[in-house]
Structure formats: C-alpha cells, structure tokens
Design an enzyme around this catalytic site. Structure first.
Site, PDB file in Angstrom:
ATOM      1  N   CYS A 144       0.831  -1.212   0.000  1.00  0.00           N
ATOM      2  CA  CYS A 144       0.000   0.000   0.000  1.00  0.00           C
ATOM      3  C   CYS A 144       0.866   1.263   0.000  1.00  0.00           C
ATOM      4  O   CYS A 144       0.704   2.121  -0.875  1.00  0.00           O
ATOM      5  CB  CYS A 144      -0.979  -0.020   1.165  1.00  0.00           C
ATOM      6  SG  CYS A 144      -0.267  -0.519   2.737  1.00  0.00           S
TER       7      CYS A 144
HETATM    8  N1  NAP Z   1      -4.419  -4.215   4.823  1.00  0.00           N
HETATM    9  C1  NAP Z   1      -3.851  -3.528   3.843  1.00  0.00           C
HETATM   10  O1  NAP Z   1      -4.092  -2.310   3.697  1.00  0.00           O
HETATM   11  C2  NAP Z   1      -2.920  -4.196   2.883  1.00  0.00           C
HETATM   12  C3  NAP Z   1      -2.348  -3.403   1.869  1.00  0.00           C
HETATM   13  C4  NAP Z   1      -1.475  -4.003   0.944  1.00  0.00           C
HETATM   14  C5  NAP Z   1      -1.176  -5.341   1.059  1.00  0.00           C
HETATM   15  N2  NAP Z   1      -1.720  -6.076   2.068  1.00  0.00           N
HETATM   16  C6  NAP Z   1      -1.333  -7.488   2.117  1.00  0.00           C
HETATM   17  O2  NAP Z   1      -2.465  -8.310   1.922  1.00  0.00           O
HETATM   18  C7  NAP Z   1      -2.319  -9.514   2.662  1.00  0.00           C
HETATM   19  C8  NAP Z   1      -3.543  -9.676   3.561  1.00  0.00           C
HETATM   20  O3  NAP Z   1      -3.559  -8.557   4.434  1.00  0.00           O
HETATM   21  P1  NAP Z   1      -4.787  -8.193   5.369  1.00  0.00           P
HETATM   22  O4  NAP Z   1      -4.587  -6.794   5.781  1.00  0.00           O
HETATM   23  O5  NAP Z   1      -6.051  -8.607   4.733  1.00  0.00           O
HETATM   24  O6  NAP Z   1      -4.459  -9.131   6.621  1.00  0.00           O
HETATM   25  P2  NAP Z   1      -5.489  -9.868   7.586  1.00  0.00           P
HETATM   26  O7  NAP Z   1      -6.697  -9.023   7.764  1.00  0.00           O
HETATM   27  O8  NAP Z   1      -4.692 -10.243   8.793  1.00  0.00           O
HETATM   28  O9  NAP Z   1      -5.895 -11.157   6.756  1.00  0.00           O
HETATM   29  C9  NAP Z   1      -5.005 -12.190   6.448  1.00  0.00           C
HETATM   30  C10 NAP Z   1      -5.804 -13.462   6.276  1.00  0.00           C
HETATM   31  O10 NAP Z   1      -4.920 -14.540   6.025  1.00  0.00           O
HETATM   32  C11 NAP Z   1      -5.295 -15.665   6.833  1.00  0.00           C
HETATM   33  N3  NAP Z   1      -4.050 -16.259   7.308  1.00  0.00           N
HETATM   34  C12 NAP Z   1      -3.192 -15.773   8.215  1.00  0.00           C
HETATM   35  N4  NAP Z   1      -2.123 -16.574   8.338  1.00  0.00           N
HETATM   36  C13 NAP Z   1      -2.325 -17.593   7.486  1.00  0.00           C
HETATM   37  C14 NAP Z   1      -1.591 -18.754   7.158  1.00  0.00           C
HETATM   38  N5  NAP Z   1      -0.417 -19.024   7.744  1.00  0.00           N
HETATM   39  N6  NAP Z   1      -2.101 -19.591   6.234  1.00  0.00           N
HETATM   40  C15 NAP Z   1      -3.290 -19.334   5.665  1.00  0.00           C
HETATM   41  N7  NAP Z   1      -4.036 -18.236   5.941  1.00  0.00           N
HETATM   42  C16 NAP Z   1      -3.558 -17.389   6.829  1.00  0.00           C
HETATM   43  C17 NAP Z   1      -6.122 -15.137   7.989  1.00  0.00           C
HETATM   44  O11 NAP Z   1      -7.356 -15.815   8.177  1.00  0.00           O
HETATM   45  P3  NAP Z   1      -7.552 -17.247   8.754  1.00  0.00           P
HETATM   46  O12 NAP Z   1      -6.681 -17.366   9.950  1.00  0.00           O
HETATM   47  O13 NAP Z   1      -8.995 -17.385   9.053  1.00  0.00           O
HETATM   48  O14 NAP Z   1      -7.164 -18.120   7.609  1.00  0.00           O
HETATM   49  C18 NAP Z   1      -6.592 -13.766   7.533  1.00  0.00           C
HETATM   50  O15 NAP Z   1      -7.945 -13.765   7.171  1.00  0.00           O
HETATM   51  C19 NAP Z   1      -1.012  -9.384   3.459  1.00  0.00           C
HETATM   52  O16 NAP Z   1       0.032 -10.035   2.791  1.00  0.00           O
HETATM   53  C20 NAP Z   1      -0.784  -7.894   3.481  1.00  0.00           C
HETATM   54  O17 NAP Z   1       0.558  -7.533   3.605  1.00  0.00           O
HETATM   55  C21 NAP Z   1      -2.594  -5.549   2.967  1.00  0.00           C
END
Ligand code: NAP
Length: 324
Positions: A144
């Site tokens: 982001c």
């Molecule tokens: N938030 C932002 O603004 C943003 C911006 C750019 C990029 N990103 C990237 O997008 C990705 C997701 O981010 P997010 O903000 O959505 O994070 P999040 O809300 O913490 O969601 C991550 C999801 O992945 C699952 N997870 C966690 N560890 C896991 C594992 N070892 N194996 C399988 N599933 C797993 C979790 O759900 P369960 O435990 O239910 O499976 C959770 O729903 C990350 O790589 C982050 O860096 C996020």
C-alpha cells in the site's frame, strides 16, 4: 467470464477483493476460503461485502482460472506455487513476490518459500508495468505505501531527476490487517499520531526497486486514527530545475486511476475508490519539490488494484468493475 477464487477472504484485503469480484461482470467468484471462519458465510463475517458465499477451508485444489491470494507474506509463497502448478493465474497480495532479488527478500523478510518463481513474477503496478501484467501468470500486487510512494515519485525517477528523497507517510489502522494487537487497539491509536518502524520499514526496498535503483529513500510511516486511507508527503531535491507541474501532467495523462490535482489532496477524496490523487508543489526557497499522493490502502493500495491487474491479465477493459 473467468472463474476466480479469493484465498484468505476473511481478512480485510481478501474481503474487499471478494466483494469487488462478486459484483464484477467479467469474473465469477466461485470460492472464498478461510481457516478460522470456514463454514460461515462471508457476509456474516463482513456484512459490508454482501457476498453470500460460504467460506471454505483453505485448499489449492480449486477449478478456477485465477485466484487472489490474501495471506501474510511467507504463508503465501507455497500456496501461490501450488496454484500455478494447477494452471491457475495468481495475483498475490503479499510481499512474497514483489522483490526481484532473493537476497533482498531474505534480508527483509527471511527465508523464501518459492524462490524459483521470483524471476517470472510481475510487479503489479499497472501505471508502470501494464504490458507485462497482461501476459503474467503471477502478479505481485504492490504494497500500500509503495503504491502511493512510487506513483508520487515515478515521473521524477523516470526523468532521472530524483535527488535526495524523504517520504513521510501516514496510514489508517486497517493497513496492518485484521489480527488484533496492542498497536491497533482503539485506545492506543485514537487521538494520537505515531511514527513506527523508523529507519527500517519493509516497504523501503520495494520503493527503491521500483524507482529504478536511484537514490536511497528515507521512508517513515505513521499510524493515524482513521480506519482506512493513506497519504504520503515526499520531500525531494531534484537533480536539476524542472517544470514539475508539466512533468506530472504529461506522465499521467490518459491514466484512468491517477488524478493530478493542483491543491494538496486529502484521504477522504479517494476513500473506497481505486484512485490515486497526486499534487506536486515547488518550494522555491529551498529548491525542493513537495509531492503528495493519497490512496485508500484497501482499494488502490491492495484489493481494487488486484482487480485492475486481473482485468489486464484477462484482456478486459482495465477499469471494469473498479470503484470510482
Ligand atoms: N491491509 C492492507 O491495507 C494491505 C495493503 C497491501 C497489502 N496487504 C497485504 O495483503 C495480505 C492480507 O492482508 P490483510 O490486511 O487482509 O491481513 P489480515 O486481515 O490479517 O488477513 C489475512 C488473512 O490470512 C489468513 N491467514 C493468516 N495466516 C495464514 C496462514 N499461515 N495460512 C493461511 N491463511 C492465513 C487469515 O485468516 P484465517 O486465519 O482465518 O485463515 C486472515 O484472514 C497481506 O500479505 C498484506 O501484507 C494488505
């Protein structure tokens, strides 16, 4: 119409990706997966998605044309590799495939789960790499902060004018994902602004890579008490005098999702849209340029940008289904 899946759809980014793809005329959202919330409908976990599909346990045995993988870095790489093996084209939201150099990844993130795929991954910032995205099997969706910072600085970098750069960045709390932690507790973040990861945020090498290996950047993120939204303020010493307003107008002319504006932009102007809004200002007393860019971290900063990339990969109009 191509069949898609969102893996990790109960996370913040996955939920937005699922919501956009569910309403997209060019894609059929077939599967949404999660670990903790498996068996629950996505619209029960995140009502605003209005996606009535049941979250399935994680699996890569999916008969789809494309997948968005919304896992944390490290967890994403093996899953991405398994999907590609099945012929599924992937947009990965994590950092696992964004850095071209394995040693840079290892320095900032640790061991890599599928280093053999780094060479073919395309950095999914359409404004810089549109043609490569079209043909890619694997698109590494940008971070982001890098999305905003690179779009803010690319016109100067491409013109070879980037001198000393300081990027002062602010993000809403959803930038860190859904997992509760002390750092994101309402009481900790409300009514204050805090710098974090000073001198060592992992987005630094990604920004430097995409600015073409020019000067090292100083990048300092701050957490601000908003749920989503991001603003970067860049202080740049150009290597020679430049008509910056004209440079930016020309650089982004015809770009559907970059708005070059006169006044400094604010986060709410792009909230829940795929827009990046940029302004550039002369500071004649110091010779510096000041460039602002704002995005919504969960839209242009992640999930709507992922859909923009999928549109390109499947030969669709780049803007179809994107929130304006
Ligand atoms: N938030 C932002 O603004 C943003 C911006 C750019 C990029 N990103 C990237 O997008 C990705 C997701 O981010 P997010 O903000 O959505 O994070 P999040 O809300 O913490 O969601 C991550 C999801 O992945 C699952 N997870 C966690 N560890 C896991 C594992 N070892 N194996 C399988 N599933 C797993 C979790 O759900 P369960 O435990 O239910 O499976 C959770 O729903 C990350 O790589 C982050 O860096 C996020």
């Amino acid at each position: 119409v191509a069949d898609v899946a969102v893996l990790g759809a109960a996370g913040y980014a996955g939920a937005v990706a699922a919501a956009l793809l569910h309403r997209h005329p060019g894609f059929e959202l077939r599967h949404v997966t999660a670990r903790t919330d498996a068996g629950t409908r996505l619209d029960a976990v995140h009502p605003r998605t209005r996606v009535p599909l049941e979250l399935e346990p994680p699996s890569t045995e999916l008969d789809v044309d494309a997948a968005v993988v919304a896992y944390p870095h490290g967890a994403a790489a093996p899953v991405v590799a398994a999907l590609l093996e099945r012929g599924v084209r992937v947009v990965d939201l994590s950092a696992d495939f964004r850095l071209h150099a394995l040693e840079t990844y290892e320095e900032w993130y640790g061991e890599h789960g599928a280093p053999e795929l780094l060479a073919e991954a395309v950095y999914g910032l359409p404004e810089l790499h549109r043609d490569d995205v079209r043909d890619a099997r694997l698109v590494a969706n940008p971070g982001c902060y890098p999305t905003a910072a690179i779009l803010a600085l690319a016109p100067l970098a491409r013109a070879g004018l980037l001198g000393d750069v300081v990027i002062d960045a602010k993000s809403g709390v959803s930038g860190a994902g859904r997992e509760p932690s002390h750092a994101k507790h309402f009481v900790t973040v409300d009514e204050t602004v805090m710098p974090y990861k000073v001198g060592g945020h992992r987005h630094t090498p990604e920004i430097e890579q995409e600015l073409g290996g020019g000067p090292r950047v100083t990048f300092t993120p701050h957490l601000v008490p908003v749920s989503h939204g991001e603003l970067v303020s860049c202080y740049v010493m150009p290597t020679e005098a430049v008509d910056a307003a004209a440079l930016y107008r020309d650089a982004y002319e015809g770009e559907p999702w970059v708005e070059v504006v006169e006044g400094p932009p604010g986060m709410t102007e792009v909230r829940e849209t795929n827009f990046c809004r940029i302004s550039v200002h002369d500071d004649p007393r110091t010779g510096r340029l000041i460039v602002f860019a704002t995005i919504d971290n969960l839209y242009k900063g992640t999930s709507s940008q992922a859909v923009q990339n999928l549109n390109l990969m499947f030969g669709l109009d780049e803007s179809v289904g994107l929130p304006a």
